[in-house]
Scaffold this active site. Structure first.
Site, PDB file in Angstrom:
ATOM      1  N   GLU A 104      -2.301  -3.237   4.280  1.00 44.14           N
ATOM      2  CA  GLU A 104      -1.469  -2.183   4.869  1.00 44.14           C
ATOM      3  C   GLU A 104      -2.338  -1.287   5.744  1.00 44.14           C
ATOM      4  O   GLU A 104      -3.131  -0.495   5.249  1.00 44.14           O
ATOM      5  CB  GLU A 104      -0.773  -1.381   3.765  1.00 44.14           C
ATOM      6  CG  GLU A 104       0.175  -2.230   2.925  1.00 44.14           C
ATOM      7  CD  GLU A 104       0.681  -1.500   1.698  1.00 44.14           C
ATOM      8  OE1 GLU A 104       1.540  -0.609   1.860  1.00 44.14           O
ATOM      9  OE2 GLU A 104       0.207  -1.803   0.581  1.00 44.14           O
ATOM     10  N   LYS A 113      -2.869   2.861   5.822  1.00 46.51           N
ATOM     11  CA  LYS A 113      -3.477   3.591   4.719  1.00 46.51           C
ATOM     12  C   LYS A 113      -4.893   4.053   5.085  1.00 46.51           C
ATOM     13  O   LYS A 113      -5.531   3.509   5.982  1.00 46.51           O
ATOM     14  CB  LYS A 113      -3.532   2.703   3.468  1.00 46.51           C
ATOM     15  CG  LYS A 113      -2.185   2.493   2.803  1.00 46.51           C
ATOM     16  CD  LYS A 113      -2.354   1.766   1.477  1.00 46.51           C
ATOM     17  CE  LYS A 113      -1.081   1.795   0.670  1.00 46.51           C
ATOM     18  NZ  LYS A 113      -1.258   1.197  -0.667  1.00 46.51           N
ATOM     19  N   GLU A 168      -8.432   1.298   1.215  1.00 50.79           N
ATOM     20  CA  GLU A 168      -7.026   1.176   0.839  1.00 50.79           C
ATOM     21  C   GLU A 168      -6.260   0.175   1.706  1.00 50.79           C
ATOM     22  O   GLU A 168      -5.131  -0.199   1.374  1.00 50.79           O
ATOM     23  CB  GLU A 168      -6.341   2.543   0.922  1.00 50.79           C
ATOM     24  CG  GLU A 168      -6.892   3.574  -0.036  1.00 50.79           C
ATOM     25  CD  GLU A 168      -6.616   3.231  -1.488  1.00 50.79           C
ATOM     26  OE1 GLU A 168      -5.604   2.558  -1.763  1.00 50.79           O
ATOM     27  OE2 GLU A 168      -7.423   3.621  -2.355  1.00 50.79           O
ATOM     28  N   GLU A 191       0.590  -1.994 -11.636  1.00 47.44           N
ATOM     29  CA  GLU A 191      -0.319  -2.323 -10.524  1.00 47.44           C
ATOM     30  C   GLU A 191      -1.647  -2.776 -11.104  1.00 47.44           C
ATOM     31  O   GLU A 191      -2.149  -2.177 -12.060  1.00 47.44           O
ATOM     32  CB  GLU A 191      -0.610  -1.104  -9.620  1.00 47.44           C
ATOM     33  CG  GLU A 191       0.529  -0.591  -8.801  1.00 47.44           C
ATOM     34  CD  GLU A 191       0.104   0.620  -7.951  1.00 47.44           C
ATOM     35  OE1 GLU A 191      -1.117   0.893  -7.867  1.00 47.44           O
ATOM     36  OE2 GLU A 191       0.982   1.274  -7.374  1.00 47.44           O
TER      37      GLU A 191
END
Length: 340
Positions: A313, A316, A321, A264
């Site tokens: 997303e 989150k 995030e 990542e």
């Protein structure tokens, strides 16, 4: 390649040129294939997996990291020719570590039942706390999954590893002094030995964003010259410095032969300090170009790297995030990016 050798003796110069061209194209293909993108699914408005795989193909993203084993995504990947890191989630570690039969079933259900998916690595756990309650499950789970993979005749094709974060470093500056925290060595050293013995890479989630924002040029790959001089090695970006600190730590822990896969790395576009679309664009585009080469300590590249993440997303938290995606949930690309 056979055709390159069938030109015959009548035109050896042409044969040599064609061979050189073929090797060049092969090297470009290999270099381009080092970049993947992480497909996180912690949102309630994301496109269906079939649409996501089509988006990967549309943008020539040849590698994917998937964090769970939901079957709709594995089915969508069948025949796509996308290399996959498949995650074994942290909440499955205890079950898999306690029983070879459970590991065999997991491999049957999620690997063997999908023969047309190109599995590359299995990430057994993600950023497991080395001193937490799940730490003791990681290595036994890796061993059991590895046995199941070997029994299936897939050990040369699929490597078993785990993903760590750089918080395990006790010393990171200068990079040549990199060392793991004393309290994590009992967790990491046996895992390192397992990886060495099985010729598997270590997966590392590596984020300059969370390390140091005091010199943005250093963080974004835009510094005009060396920022950190470490002996004979000069560092122009924070990514290389962190990665080489992990390599130094591995050398001190018996893992000098290990390769690191950056599982990542990315930059958020909103929700926190220095979180702009422009910074995200700059970091991720420069990252993709940079990892075609190596680091000062390990100059032989490329560095296999997975950009985090494919989509924003919205489930989150905290807000920071939510904003790591290269794409919006409606599949619109957030900013111009070149995956080649």
């Amino acid at each position: 390649m056979d055709k390159l050798y069938s030109v015959g003796k009548s035109n050896p110069r042409m044969a040599a040129m064609l061979l050189l061209f073929g090797l060049l194209m092969a090297s470009l293909e290999i270099a381009g294939a080092q970049i993947g993108v992480c497909y996180g699914r912690n949102g309630n408005n994301l496109p269906a997996p079939g649409e996501v795989v089509a988006l990967y193909n549309q943008y020539n993203i040849r590698r994917m990291r998937l964090y769970d084993t939901r079957q709709d995504a594995l089915q969508a990947l069948a025949g796509s020719n996308i290399d996959l890191i498949l995650g074994l989630p942290n909440d499955n570690l205890q079950s898999i570590s306690s029983s070879q039969a459970n590991a065999d079933s997991w491999v049957q259900d999620n690997i063997k039942n999908h023969p047309n998916v190109k599995f590359r690595y299995i990430a057994v756990g993600n950023e497991v706390n080395p001193t937490g309650s799940q730490a003791g499950f990681v290595l036994p789970a890796m061993q059991n999954i590895n046995k199941a993979i070997s029994s299936a005749g897939l050990s040369n094709q699929i490597k078993v590893s785990t993903a760590i974060d750089t918080g395990v470093l006790g010393v990171s500056y200068p990079p040549s002094s990199g060392a793991f925290k004393n309290e994590v060595l009992s967790f990491l050293k046996p895992i390192i030995s397992f990886l060495v013995n099985n010729n598997s890479p270590l997966l590392v989630n590596l984020y300059p964003y969370f390390s140091d924002l005091s010199n943005m040029n250093y963080a974004l790959f835009t510094a005009p010259g060396v920022v950190v001089q470490d002996g004979q090695l000069g560092y122009k970006n924070l990514f290389d410095a962190i990665l080489d600190a992990v390599y130094s730590a591995l050398e001190r822990a018996g893992g000098s032969s290990l390769k690191i896969v950056v599982s990542e790395s990315g930059w958020p576009s909103a929700g926190g300090t220095q979180t702009t679309v422009d910074n995200a664009r700059t970091y991720n585009n420069n990252l993709i170009q940079h990892v075609k080469g190596g680091t000062p300590k390990r100059p032989t590249g490329p560095i296999e790297t997975y950009v985090f993440a494919m989509f924003d997303e919205n489930n989150k938290s905290p807000d920071l995030e939510k904003h790591w995606g290269l794409f919006l949930p409606n599949k619109q690309i957030k900013y111009q990016i070149n995956f080649n």
